[in-house]
Scaffold this motif. Structure first.
Motif, PDB file in Angstrom:
ATOM      1  N   GLY A 194      -7.002   9.420  80.245  1.00  0.00           N
ATOM      2  CA  GLY A 194      -7.592  10.751  80.085  1.00  0.00           C
ATOM      3  C   GLY A 194      -8.843  10.741  79.218  1.00  0.00           C
ATOM      4  N   ILE A 195      -9.249  11.914  78.821  1.00  0.00           N
ATOM      5  CA  ILE A 195     -10.545  12.035  78.138  1.00  0.00           C
ATOM      6  C   ILE A 195     -10.561  11.352  76.767  1.00  0.00           C
ATOM      7  N   TYR A 196      -9.364  11.193  76.189  1.00  0.00           N
ATOM      8  CA  TYR A 196      -9.354  10.543  74.866  1.00  0.00           C
ATOM      9  C   TYR A 196      -9.186   9.037  74.958  1.00  0.00           C
ATOM     10  N   GLY A 197      -9.067   8.549  76.167  1.00  0.00           N
ATOM     11  CA  GLY A 197      -8.790   7.122  76.377  1.00  0.00           C
ATOM     12  C   GLY A 197      -9.778   6.238  75.618  1.00  0.00           C
ATOM     13  N   GLY A 198     -11.032   6.680  75.613  1.00  0.00           N
ATOM     14  CA  GLY A 198     -12.068   5.888  74.971  1.00  0.00           C
ATOM     15  C   GLY A 198     -11.825   5.649  73.490  1.00  0.00           C
ATOM     16  N   LEU A 199     -11.148   6.620  72.868  1.00  0.00           N
ATOM     17  CA  LEU A 199     -10.915   6.515  71.425  1.00  0.00           C
ATOM     18  C   LEU A 199     -10.074   5.305  71.048  1.00  0.00           C
ATOM     19  N   ARG A 200      -9.293   4.909  72.033  1.00  0.00           N
ATOM     20  CA  ARG A 200      -8.350   3.837  71.775  1.00  0.00           C
ATOM     21  C   ARG A 200      -9.065   2.644  71.125  1.00  0.00           C
ATOM     22  N   LYS A 201     -10.283   2.357  71.651  1.00  0.00           N
ATOM     23  CA  LYS A 201     -11.029   1.226  71.083  1.00  0.00           C
ATOM     24  C   LYS A 201     -11.945   1.686  69.969  1.00  0.00           C
ATOM     25  N   SER A 202     -12.658   2.802  70.231  1.00  0.00           N
ATOM     26  CA  SER A 202     -13.684   3.209  69.266  1.00  0.00           C
ATOM     27  C   SER A 202     -13.102   3.771  67.976  1.00  0.00           C
ATOM     28  N   ASP A 203     -11.992   4.473  68.074  1.00  0.00           N
ATOM     29  CA  ASP A 203     -11.416   5.060  66.866  1.00  0.00           C
ATOM     30  C   ASP A 203      -9.886   5.027  66.929  1.00  0.00           C
ATOM     31  N   PRO A 204      -9.315   3.838  66.764  1.00  0.00           N
ATOM     32  CA  PRO A 204      -7.854   3.683  66.959  1.00  0.00           C
ATOM     33  C   PRO A 204      -7.055   4.668  66.132  1.00  0.00           C
ATOM     34  N   LYS A 205      -7.511   5.025  64.963  1.00  0.00           N
ATOM     35  CA  LYS A 205      -6.754   5.962  64.114  1.00  0.00           C
ATOM     36  C   LYS A 205      -6.637   7.324  64.794  1.00  0.00           C
ATOM     37  N   ALA A 206      -7.828   7.801  65.267  1.00  0.00           N
ATOM     38  CA  ALA A 206      -7.828   9.107  65.932  1.00  0.00           C
ATOM     39  C   ALA A 206      -6.955   9.056  67.183  1.00  0.00           C
ATOM     40  N   TYR A 207      -7.007   7.921  67.879  1.00  0.00           N
ATOM     41  CA  TYR A 207      -6.217   7.800  69.102  1.00  0.00           C
ATOM     42  C   TYR A 207      -4.707   7.849  68.795  1.00  0.00           C
ATOM     43  N   ALA A 208      -4.375   7.121  67.690  1.00  0.00           N
ATOM     44  CA  ALA A 208      -2.952   7.114  67.294  1.00  0.00           C
ATOM     45  C   ALA A 208      -2.481   8.535  66.995  1.00  0.00           C
ATOM     46  N   LEU A 209      -3.385   9.310  66.399  1.00  0.00           N
ATOM     47  CA  LEU A 209      -3.007  10.707  66.096  1.00  0.00           C
ATOM     48  C   LEU A 209      -2.754  11.508  67.384  1.00  0.00           C
ATOM     49  N   ARG A 210      -3.600  11.222  68.381  1.00  0.00           N
ATOM     50  CA  ARG A 210      -3.433  11.892  69.672  1.00  0.00           C
ATOM     51  C   ARG A 210      -2.041  11.565  70.256  1.00  0.00           C
ATOM     52  N   GLU A 211      -1.734  10.273  70.148  1.00  0.00           N
ATOM     53  CA  GLU A 211      -0.423   9.850  70.676  1.00  0.00           C
ATOM     54  C   GLU A 211       0.712  10.557  69.954  1.00  0.00           C
ATOM     55  N   LEU A 212       0.556  10.610  68.649  1.00  0.00           N
ATOM     56  CA  LEU A 212       1.604  11.283  67.859  1.00  0.00           C
ATOM     57  C   LEU A 212       1.744  12.744  68.267  1.00  0.00           C
ATOM     58  N   GLY A 213       0.577  13.366  68.503  1.00  0.00           N
ATOM     59  CA  GLY A 213       0.590  14.772  68.915  1.00  0.00           C
ATOM     60  C   GLY A 213       1.391  14.943  70.199  1.00  0.00           C
ATOM     61  N   LEU A 214       1.155  14.000  71.121  1.00  0.00           N
ATOM     62  CA  LEU A 214       1.863  14.083  72.402  1.00  0.00           C
ATOM     63  C   LEU A 214       3.377  13.962  72.200  1.00  0.00           C
ATOM     64  N   LEU A 215       3.748  12.968  71.410  1.00  0.00           N
ATOM     65  CA  LEU A 215       5.185  12.743  71.195  1.00  0.00           C
ATOM     66  C   LEU A 215       5.810  13.915  70.421  1.00  0.00           C
ATOM     67  N   GLU A 216       5.038  14.443  69.511  1.00  0.00           N
ATOM     68  CA  GLU A 216       5.537  15.571  68.721  1.00  0.00           C
ATOM     69  C   GLU A 216       5.857  16.758  69.635  1.00  0.00           C
ATOM     70  N   LYS A 217       4.990  16.968  70.605  1.00  0.00           N
ATOM     71  CA  LYS A 217       5.191  18.050  71.566  1.00  0.00           C
ATOM     72  C   LYS A 217       6.503  17.837  72.327  1.00  0.00           C
ATOM     73  N   LYS A 218       6.721  16.597  72.695  1.00  0.00           N
ATOM     74  CA  LYS A 218       7.945  16.284  73.442  1.00  0.00           C
ATOM     75  C   LYS A 218       9.178  16.601  72.589  1.00  0.00           C
TER      76      LYS A 218
END
Ligand SMILES: Nc1ncnc2c1ncn2[C@@H]1O[C@H](COP(=O)(O)OP(=O)(O)OP(=O)(O)O)[C@@H](O)[C@H]1O
Ligand SMILES: [Mg+2]
Length: 805
Positions: A390-414
């Motif tokens: 998705g649109i945040y995919g790029g962050l995975r490399k450029s800003d791993p911290k921000a990406y990890a937060l995105r992942e956490l957000g997703l899991l938190e929603k679940k």
């Protein structure tokens, strides 16, 4: 209703009356005119909205039936077609008269009254009206009002002119508002029969009075409570308990006092309702292969499996045994979630959330922490992969911290949606571990009905949408009611029945197990040294009891029938006996020490059950009801319950309704013997409360028939206990004596010789009361009980004499 309403009704009535009197005689006799008259009176005068009136106008019959009231049906009107004259003389006094007298006016009127009475009682409707349009007879046909069609009263109007002159009464009794306010019942109220005289119990200073136990009895009670009940439920020995104590039998009890047909038809009502198929959950050696197959496939079938069984027959124990032993292998490959609603104290208001919580907890216990990061990532790997794309995919490399937060957000929603999350978890577990998920929802029916309904809905939705097999354990009444109510209709459920094993085996295994556990406990020092002597005494005592149960069939017969398939009750009887203050334990130990054995007699066992913790018999505390109680000052009534029991048993055996007998049959038979409706109804109520008769659960909401069937308790009591000294001796305190001179003779006493004398007076009194109702061929005959009582008293007297010598 306001005065305006009333005035409007008067005006309407008067205009109808004028219209009617303007018709010539031929027209008046014409069916259409009459029905118009009746329709107008019902809707315009008596204010029944047309949508609250159902008319069953059967062609070819000489009448039409109107049923008034919605949703509760309150009145049946039997309306004669043309030409039928009730021949009520115009001079007959309108107003209240006896229904018997009203019937005498003409055979046509009598026929109409009988017809509508039957129609109304069949449907449980209180008010019955017979009319030809201008003459009316209204009466109460149902039990709430206690007035019999046969000997109750009726409200009569001999013409429309009579109605006019007593319009207030007509309107008060038959208008919608008046019917809803039960006015007719008040107008017709017969003077209630005189109440019975006070029971001996009311004259006692201390009633029922606690029975003090001696030291030995107290010790036996304390240890007995531990080793016959609580201790056996300990989780560490659950499996052993189940292996050693679980009994099954697919044969019917050989000791039951009711017929095979009645026993076999235990759950037939559940089947009749809509042809659902019932099968036994288990045979003697193993579970039903169909059930085993269903467990594997039910999650595909998306319907819950119902375990059907009466109170205390062993549904919960079946489940425990199923999990730990019968289906152990399958269960080991499955995740078993078990919610026992009976154990939960107060429940959360949000039941759905509660169930989810409990399931989560149990999954965690099984090693699946639903918040475990690794597990979460596996379960939602698909979603996480989408994030990458998705649109945040790029962050995975450029800003791993921000990406990890995105992942956490997703899991938190679940995690924020617990039921969806749990469902996803279960799907994952089922798939990845190849494990089946089995959910048991047990003891729901110990809760109120709204609660049960909610659990059904949850159970059905779990079964329908989750990858799980869902079991619901239910009693037949609850099952039927839920079906009638609509809460269990989503899918045709699969029903497996739990039948009670033979009481003899259950008791034998239980006592053997308790004795063994006492031994283990003594060795492992669970029992403090100070109680060791008592533990040894209990071991001996349980041994005596076990032996007595194996050699004295009368004991088995008693517990088997009095328990009536409720194993909890049956086992409670054994418990009650151990440590009862009414059993001469010192004597028992003494004889056992001298002779090396002791055989507990039925009368000793019965005393424990009859009196429980009390000095005197109390119907509220004893599992054994009083058959001889009465509701009015009528000595014949002492026999009404035994007469009803014997009648229901006899008719039930020859009928084709699984032993069920219609309430009409009971009324007919008892009224034929001269009993009043109030007496019959009160007797039926006592019989049902005492579990002497059982009611058929309703098969449909519209089904208002009342059907009764004999239970083993009822059959055992009237055939076996009624002629026993021990039973009658206990009942004396709870039975009103209508004859004042006998009443004075019957006093509180303790010594056995006095009690025997008293029993003889009681017997003579009952013989006298029986005299006027005796007739050839009755299903019940007090004189045979009386003779056996006399024999019993004689035997006891002789044995006292012998022992004194
Ligand atoms: N097959 C069996 N063999 C021996 N004892 C049993 C058996 N089934 C049940 N019991 C005993 O009978 C008692 C009642 O059993 P259980 O609680 O399982 O009944 P239930 O049908 O679940 O009752 P309820 O309708 O109240 O939920 C328990 O003490 C249990 O140990
Ligand atoms: Mg249970």
């Amino acid at each position: 209703m306001t005065i305006e309403d009333y005035q409007r009704a008067v005006d309407q009535f008067e205009s109808i009356r004028q219209w009617w009197s303007a018709q010539d005689e031929t027209d008046q006799n014409e069916a259409t005119t009459r029905f118009r008259l009746i329709d107008d009176l019902l809707t315009r005068v008596l204010e029944w909205p047309p949508e609250h009136i159902v008319c069953e106008d059967s062609l070819g019959r000489t009448f039409a039936d109107y049923v008034l009231g919605s949703p509760t049906r309150r009145v049946v009107v039997e309306a004669k077609r043309e030409g039928v004259n009730f021949a009520i003389p115009l001079t007959a006094e309108s107003g209240v008269m006896s229904l018997r007298d009203a019937r005498r006016f003409s055979p046509e009127l009598a026929a109409a009254i009988d017809q509508v009475a039957r129609y109304a009682t069949d449907r449980g409707i209180a008010v019955a009206v017979a009319t030809n349009g201008h003459q009316f007879v209204a009466f109460l046909a149902s039990r709430q009002d206690g007035v019999a069609p046969a000997d109750g009263k009726a409200l009569l109007f001999s013409s429309l002119d009579a109605v006019s002159s007593q319009f207030a009464l007509f309107w008060e009794c038959l208008s919608r508002g008046g019917v809803e306010a039960n006015a007719l019942a008040r107008v017709l109220a017969a003077s209630p029969p005189p109440p019975p005289p006070a029971k001996l119990s009311t004259r006692l200073r201390l009633y029922p009075g606690f029975r003090t136990r001696n030291r030995l009895q107290t010790d036996l009670k304390v240890l007995g409570d531990l080793f016959l009940t609580d201790y056996l439920a300990a989780p560490e020995i659950e499996e052993l308990f189940l292996r050693e104590c679980y009994s099954t039998s697919d044969t019917l009890s050989e000791y039951a006092t009711v017929s095979r047909e009645v026993l076999e038809a235990r759950y037939s009502a559940a089947q009749d309702a809509d042809g659902a198929e019932l099968q036994a959950a288990r045979g003697t050696d193993a579970i039903n292969p169909e059930l085993a197959r269903d467990v594997l496939t039910a999650s595909l079938g998306r319907r819950p499996l119902i375990l059907l069984g009466d109170v205390g027959v062993g549904k919960t124990t079946f489940i425990r045994h199923f999990i730990r032993i019968d289906a152990r292998e399958l269960m080991e490959r499955s995740i078993v979630l078990h919610i026992n609603f009976g154990d939960e104290p107060a429940l959360a208001s949000d039941l759905n959330a509660y169930v989810i919580d409990r399931l989560q907890e149990q999954l965690a216990d099984a090693g699946f922490d639903l918040e475990d990061d690794k597990l979460l990532r596996q379960v939602y790997s698909h979603d996480l992969n989408r994030l990458t794309r998705g649109i945040y995919g790029g962050l995975r490399k450029s800003d791993p911290k921000a990406y990890a937060l995105r992942e956490l957000g997703l899991l938190e929603k679940k995690l924020a949606e617990p039921d969806k999350h749990l469902q996803a978890m279960l799907r994952h577990i089922a798939k990845s571990k190849k494990q089946q998920i089995i959910i048991f929802l047990d003891n729901i029916d110990q809760r109120d009905f709204e609660f049960q309904e909610e659990v059904f809905l949850i159970g059905q939705s779990l079964a329908a949408t989750w990858p799980a097999t869902v079991f619901l354990s239910l009693r037949p009444e609850t099952f039927n009611r839920s079906r009638v109510h609509g809460s269990l209709t989503a899918y045709q459920p699969r029903i497996f029945t739990i039948a009670p094993p033979a009481a003899k085996t259950v008791i034998d295994k239980r006592l053997a197990f308790s004795i063994a556990q006492l031994g283990v406990a003594s060795e492992s020092e669970v029992i403090p040294p100070t109680l060791e002597a008592q533990a040894a005494a209990l071991t001996t005592y349980l041994g005596i009891l076990r032996n007595s149960f194996s050699i004295n069939n009368e004991l088995i017969e008693a517990v088997d029938n009095l328990g009536g398939g409720n194993l909890r009750a049956t086992l409670d009887f054994v418990n009650t006996f151990v440590g009862s203050g009414h059993v001469d334990t010192v004597k028992i130990f003494g004889i056992h020490a001298d002779d090396g054995r002791y055989r507990v007699a039925l009368h000793e066992f019965l005393r424990a059950l009859l009196f429980g913790d009390y000095e005197h018999y109390s119907p509220a505390a004893s599992p054994i009801p009083n058959l001889l109680d009465i509701s009015s000052d009528d000595g014949r009534e002492h026999f009404i319950v035994p007469l009803i029991l014997a009648h229901v048993e006899r008719i039930g055996e020859v009928g084709s309704h699984d032993g069920y007998v219609d309430v009409h049959d009971i009324h007919d038979a008892m009224q034929g013997m001269g009993f009043r409706v109030e007496q019959i109804e009160s007797a039926l109520e006592r019989a049902v409360n005492g579990k002497l008769l059982s009611h058929q659960p309703r098969a449909a909401p519209t089904d208002s028939r009342r059907l009764y069937r004999i239970t083993t308790v009822g059959a055992y009591l009237w055939t076996k206990l009624l002629g026993r000294f021990t039973y009658l001796d206990a009942m004396i305190v709870d039975t009103p004596i209508v004859d004042p001179s006998r009443r004075r003779e019957i006093k509180d006493c303790r010594a056995i010789a006095d009690r025997l004398d008293r029993a003889e007076i009681f017997q003579k009194y009952l013989d006298d009361c029986w005299d006027p109702i005796w007739a050839e061929g009755q299903a019940f005959d007090w004189m045979s009980a009386s003779t056996s009582l006399q024999r019993d008293v004689g035997t006891i007297r002789r044995s006292i004499k012998l022992n004194n010598l």
